[in-house]
Design a protein around this motif. Sequence first.
Motif, PDB file in Angstrom:
ATOM      1  N   TRP A  85      -3.949  -8.618  -7.089  1.00 10.76           N
ATOM      2  CA  TRP A  85      -4.076  -9.763  -7.480  1.00 10.76           C
ATOM      3  C   TRP A  85      -3.815 -10.720  -6.202  1.00 10.76           C
ATOM      4  CZ3 TRP A  85      -5.360 -11.046 -12.595  1.00 10.76           C
ATOM      5  CH2 TRP A  85      -5.019 -10.008 -13.518  1.00 10.76           C
ATOM      6  N   THR A  86      -5.124 -11.314  -5.920  1.00 10.12           N
ATOM      7  CA  THR A  86      -4.880 -12.371  -4.766  1.00 10.12           C
ATOM      8  C   THR A  86      -6.074 -13.205  -4.868  1.00 10.12           C
ATOM      9  OG1 THR A  86      -5.112 -12.461  -2.409  1.00 10.12           O
ATOM     10  CG2 THR A  86      -5.855 -10.373  -3.152  1.00 10.12           C
ATOM     11  N   ASP A  87      -6.142 -14.417  -4.230  1.00 10.50           N
ATOM     12  CA  ASP A  87      -7.167 -15.141  -4.150  1.00 10.50           C
ATOM     13  C   ASP A  87      -7.820 -15.158  -3.002  1.00 10.50           C
ATOM     14  OD1 ASP A  87      -8.276 -17.128  -5.904  1.00 10.50           O
ATOM     15  OD2 ASP A  87      -7.644 -18.927  -4.341  1.00 10.50           O
ATOM     16  N   LYS A  88      -7.335 -14.110  -2.044  1.00 16.84           N
ATOM     17  CA  LYS A  88      -8.271 -13.917  -1.049  1.00 16.84           C
ATOM     18  C   LYS A  88      -9.264 -12.836  -0.990  1.00 16.84           C
ATOM     19  CE  LYS A  88      -7.613 -14.060   3.865  1.00 16.84           C
ATOM     20  NZ  LYS A  88      -6.647 -13.953   5.234  1.00 16.84           N
ATOM     21  N   MET A 137      -9.739  -5.174   1.279  1.00 16.74           N
ATOM     22  CA  MET A 137      -8.794  -4.369   2.279  1.00 16.74           C
ATOM     23  C   MET A 137      -8.066  -3.448   1.318  1.00 16.74           C
ATOM     24  SD  MET A 137      -5.493  -3.862   3.362  1.00 16.74           S
ATOM     25  CE  MET A 137      -4.801  -5.661   3.428  1.00 16.74           C
ATOM     26  N   MET A 138      -7.419  -4.130   0.437  1.00 18.66           N
ATOM     27  CA  MET A 138      -6.322  -3.342  -0.477  1.00 18.66           C
ATOM     28  C   MET A 138      -7.108  -2.282  -1.463  1.00 18.66           C
ATOM     29  SD  MET A 138      -3.385  -4.343  -0.114  1.00 18.66           S
ATOM     30  CE  MET A 138      -2.232  -4.140  -1.414  1.00 18.66           C
ATOM     31  N   ALA A 139      -8.271  -2.718  -1.844  1.00 17.55           N
ATOM     32  CA  ALA A 139      -9.144  -1.625  -2.687  1.00 17.55           C
ATOM     33  C   ALA A 139      -9.505  -0.498  -1.666  1.00 17.55           C
ATOM     34  CB  ALA A 139     -10.327  -2.498  -3.180  1.00 17.55           C
ATOM     35  N   SER A 140      -9.751  -0.660  -0.613  1.00 13.31           N
ATOM     36  CA  SER A 140     -10.132   0.484   0.309  1.00 13.31           C
ATOM     37  C   SER A 140      -9.098   1.345   0.530  1.00 13.31           C
ATOM     38  CB  SER A 140     -10.926   0.093   1.489  1.00 13.31           C
ATOM     39  OG  SER A 140     -10.023  -0.390   2.395  1.00 13.31           O
ATOM     40  N   LYS A 141      -7.812   0.884   0.631  1.00 16.15           N
ATOM     41  CA  LYS A 141      -6.672   1.525   1.037  1.00 16.15           C
ATOM     42  C   LYS A 141      -5.947   2.273  -0.075  1.00 16.15           C
ATOM     43  CE  LYS A 141      -5.907  -0.485   5.388  1.00 16.15           C
ATOM     44  NZ  LYS A 141      -4.987  -1.017   6.244  1.00 16.15           N
ATOM     45  N   VAL A 185      -9.876   0.774  -8.986  1.00 14.25           N
ATOM     46  CA  VAL A 185      -9.205  -0.613  -8.733  1.00 14.25           C
ATOM     47  C   VAL A 185      -9.556  -1.831  -9.600  1.00 14.25           C
ATOM     48  CG1 VAL A 185      -8.647  -2.148  -6.665  1.00 14.25           C
ATOM     49  CG2 VAL A 185      -8.651   0.443  -6.051  1.00 14.25           C
ATOM     50  N   TRP A 186      -8.534  -2.390 -10.113  1.00 12.98           N
ATOM     51  CA  TRP A 186      -8.776  -3.617 -10.913  1.00 12.98           C
ATOM     52  C   TRP A 186      -8.180  -4.807 -10.013  1.00 12.98           C
ATOM     53  CZ3 TRP A 186      -6.927   0.272 -14.408  1.00 12.98           C
ATOM     54  CH2 TRP A 186      -7.817   0.584 -15.461  1.00 12.98           C
ATOM     55  N   ALA A 187      -9.308  -5.545  -9.600  1.00 16.53           N
ATOM     56  CA  ALA A 187      -8.917  -6.713  -8.613  1.00 16.53           C
ATOM     57  C   ALA A 187      -8.914  -8.045  -9.419  1.00 16.53           C
ATOM     58  CB  ALA A 187      -9.592  -6.669  -7.463  1.00 16.53           C
ATOM     59  N   ILE A 205       0.911  -1.191  -0.170  1.00 16.04           N
ATOM     60  CA  ILE A 205      -0.110  -0.092   0.008  1.00 16.04           C
ATOM     61  C   ILE A 205       0.811   1.086   0.003  1.00 16.04           C
ATOM     62  CG2 ILE A 205      -1.450   1.389   1.528  1.00 16.04           C
ATOM     63  CD1 ILE A 205      -3.227  -0.894   0.657  1.00 16.04           C
ATOM     64  N   GLU A 206       1.847   1.069   0.970  1.00 18.47           N
ATOM     65  CA  GLU A 206       2.644   2.308   0.961  1.00 18.47           C
ATOM     66  C   GLU A 206       3.257   2.646  -0.458  1.00 18.47           C
ATOM     67  OE1 GLU A 206       6.373   2.492   3.791  1.00 18.47           O
ATOM     68  OE2 GLU A 206       4.699   1.981   5.099  1.00 18.47           O
ATOM     69  N   LYS A 207       3.802   1.869  -0.931  1.00 21.32           N
ATOM     70  CA  LYS A 207       4.525   2.134  -2.060  1.00 21.32           C
ATOM     71  C   LYS A 207       3.575   2.187  -3.269  1.00 21.32           C
ATOM     72  CE  LYS A 207       8.804  -0.782  -1.578  1.00 21.32           C
ATOM     73  NZ  LYS A 207       9.555  -2.038  -1.766  1.00 21.32           N
ATOM     74  N   ALA A 208       2.590   1.691  -3.233  1.00 21.33           N
ATOM     75  CA  ALA A 208       1.506   1.834  -4.423  1.00 21.33           C
ATOM     76  C   ALA A 208       1.049   3.561  -4.196  1.00 21.33           C
ATOM     77  CB  ALA A 208       0.354   1.152  -4.222  1.00 21.33           C
TER      78      ALA A 208
END
Lengths: 284, 311, 493
Positions: C436-439, C445-449, C455-457, C421-424
């Motif tokens: 990209w994750t199966d979870k 969580m990532m999409a909100s941060k 955001v393409w998941a 997140i920090e780097k992104a």
Amino acid sequence: MQKIPKTPKCYVGGAFVRSESGRVAPLTDYAGNFFANIPRCGAKDLRNAVQAAAKAGAGWAKRTPYNRAQILYRLAEMIESRSAELAAAVSDRGSPDLQSITEVSATISRIVYFAGWADKYEQVLGSVNPVSSPHFNFTLTEPVGIVGVLAPENAPLLGLLTLILPIITSGNSVVALASRSRPYPAILLGEMLATSDLPGGVVNLLTGERKDLLATFATHQHIRAIAAVADHADATALEQGAAESLKRVKILSPQTDWFSPKHDSVWPIRDFTEAKTVWHPIGS
Amino acid sequence: MLPKTSPALRRLLDDVGPVDEAGIQERVTKYTTRSIKHGSKLFGLRLALSMVDLTTLEGGDTPGKVASLCRKALRPHHAPSIPQVAAVCVYPSMVKHAAKHVKGTAVRIASVATAFPSGQTPLKSRLAEVRAAVSDGADEIDMVINRGAFLAGELQLVQDEIVAVLEACGDATLKVILETGELATCDNIRAASFLAMQVLRPGDFIKTSTGKTSANATLGNHQVMLDAIRDHFLATGTAIAMKPAGGIRTAKQALHFLVAVKETLGDAWLTNTRYRFGASALLNELVRQLETQRTGAYQAPWTFTEDSTGY
Amino acid sequence: MPAKKSTRPAARELLFGDLWEYDPSPESAPAFIEPRYGLFINGRFIAPKTRKYFDSISPRNEEKLAEIALAGAADVDAAYQAAATAFISWRKLPGAERGKYLFRIARLLQDRAREFAVAETLDGGKPITESRDFDLPMAAAHFFYHAGWADKLDHLAPGRALVPLGAIGQVIPWNFPLLMLAWKIAPALATGNTVVLKPAETTSITALKFASILLDAGLPPGVVNIVTGAAETGAAVVNHPLAAKIAFTGSTAVGKIIRHSLAGSAKRLTLELGGKAANIVFDDAPLDQAVEGIVNGIFFNQGHVCCAGARLLVQENVARDLTARLKRRLATLRVGDPLDKNTDIGAINSKQQLAKIQQLVQSGIDEGAEIHQPACKLPAKGFYFPPTLFSGVAQSHRIATEEIFGPVLSILTFRTPEEAIEKANNTPFGLSAGVWTDKGSKILMMASKLKAGVVWANTYHKFDPSSPFGGYKQSGFGREGGKHGLLDYAELV
């Protein structure tokens, strides 16, 4: 026995502070008598306020919508209980009059109105998008971050809060400059915010001369949006200064009627949100 | 070793990693936009033809039908430029009849043993079937995996049965049919591919389906298996072959499958020792297209043997 | 399950050779490009008052395609006068009638999709499969989608009515010439505005061809005006006093200039600007699909995409595996003549852009990043650049911070979601991101941060007329697409 006059202070990061500039401007009452010294904030005070807003903002945005709603409602309760004092400050006459009583009660109503939006606006502003591919696609809003507010000279309390409320309802934090000519209601508002449950730093209230702070408001990179009551010259300066950081600038006319029910709307909330669209494939 | 209980399936799925179905679809759609023209079309059609396992798997198969199939396999068309197919594929009882026609030629005999298509008989009888087919002259055995055991998480059983069939095969090549339609998810198809490949010899096959259910080979499940073959090869050096079966009826479809092979596994798999099509109607379509290319005129169906779709 | 060790020595690499080469398969449909185009003002093509024309060349072979009129201030003024006059009756037209024009435009675009796709590829250099399968269908879809809104605007904003703004100045970029035109014109017209549009100087042709569709659709004169030219023309469009709003898609630098010049003008402004998106791959991701997403994310349209996934952030423990898969995939990408139906990566849009890419790639090498380019033969004429990976990239490298707008991917690693997140988010941009994750819970969580407008998941570069698109921070403001996009073309009263 002598009364103990209050030393007016700004409200920054949940604390009451004098200006780091060390400067004050004397405020007189309706009869022209000295009333108090009001802090004349400088760029450094604004910077401190932005830092406080940044510190508080992330947590405020993470509060549940229901929690934000209750905190805003609590603010209405706190103001209601001191409405007479506030009306006196608004009137500039040392005692409430019809106009100031109306302004205070309109302010309380507006706080209650936006308290109600906190856990609803997303259902109006967000969307599920019927895309033509095997994806689930939705758009939701997020707060933009720190928003600078430049308050009007008319309706020093109602105008200020009409700007602030939609901003904080969605989880933004605010750095506001109060009315120059009638700053005292903002001073009192700070005291009421301090006793409400609104976390310190979510709303920061500065007083002083607009000309001292306008450029910093416009150019501070961390301020992501501005809501300003501004004439053409101020609007131009703000938009010029905002260009480099590409912050969102919303200008309202100094002639704005703050009592208008048009302000009771979800759309001012939208002005200080970002829309985020998320895609995910559907499959097994 | 693999535990006999259901967590084993979860563990296998974790080890081989997940597959996203929509992503697979997107990938394979790109294969269908490849434009195969002129010389590359001719090459592709001939290549596809040389990879066909010409198949008859009917209750009504007779020695006569098999004989005619074999003749067609050996010489699909009178034009000399049309190659032979890779193999004929028949039921075990028909192997000896096929042998009379193709033994000693380049066309191999494949047989679907192991209680095809369900696999639902005792292992003993399935193995006996394999041995019989091999001794009658089968060069290749197409077996079905125990899908019920796979879905129940009894992975060791599935793998042990493959090993048992492998032993019964002797020198015959083994093709392991996953019956992807019954495995239901891309994740399962990938996991089952690895389960089979871990015990297979270089040159053995994994195969999509029996052709006896409504769910046939698709570019999607094919891609999942190609990706698995590639990963297995890069990890172990063992090159497993691939056979999609069922539902591939047009020349264009066959070319799309070959494009997937070319762009996933590369040139080394563009040969019938590493790739086959399990099909029957496809052969005529390939011949017809080749003749169209050769003559420059679109061909009527009745010029091709055993075509029943003519009007 | 660890695969069993083989004792056989084996060549462990795949061979993507020429055993079965695809023959050249150039698209043969004609593009019907005129030798010379005038300005499209008030419903007809006219010669520019400047009497000047400039050449539009094809980046695929540097050949001249057409002469394009250079609009001066007087021409832009004529366009605005026409737009302002047309606005008087256009705004009064019932929404259903406005919608019918837009429906018709969508249909006519579909009719002539192949011709337009070829023109787009010749003019801009993108692979014909992309203009055929993406740009054209999507452009038509945008008109069709917005057509249906024109008589339903009452349903957009509870408690408010939408009032059109007036004549709108729109300046669009060269990466998706016709599609960006559709993104701009369709919502503007649906909400009752009229338009002065300026295409990018290197890609004006499909916009001018589009004018002929407007004529066929019988759109009232002046509702859409198209003026061509370079930066000066753009400035005239932006600064014209009759413009009620400016909608701009392009670079952040130019966006800032526009923001400056509009200060105090009370003109509305929406900006869709640059990006430097992070594409984040976790160790539990479907890796092969992630590879496709990464490839699509950075090599789609030669990387000339504002929301390109230019920074690959990969979890450290799968970095080696993923990079190897990516390199293998690169070996099968076909770079070359964009008109060939088997080309995956076409021509760089212009000589200047090619020079910029070359310069930034050189900076990557100079700053110590490790470069990888697959062996590929580039055409002798035209502007081409091979797909390029940089590994060992530091956050501070220019290739990790500046928008390259080319087929160049920087690979960085991370260890934890927080670090990702920090780097992104460590960028002034905020247009898009990939995860990209199966979870499922990790995705949300990532999409909100992630501070990004899209955001393409487990996917990348998906677009739809119903899906709002636009950026955070210095990637601009305003949204295009969906109900959000329409709201930016009206006053809420």
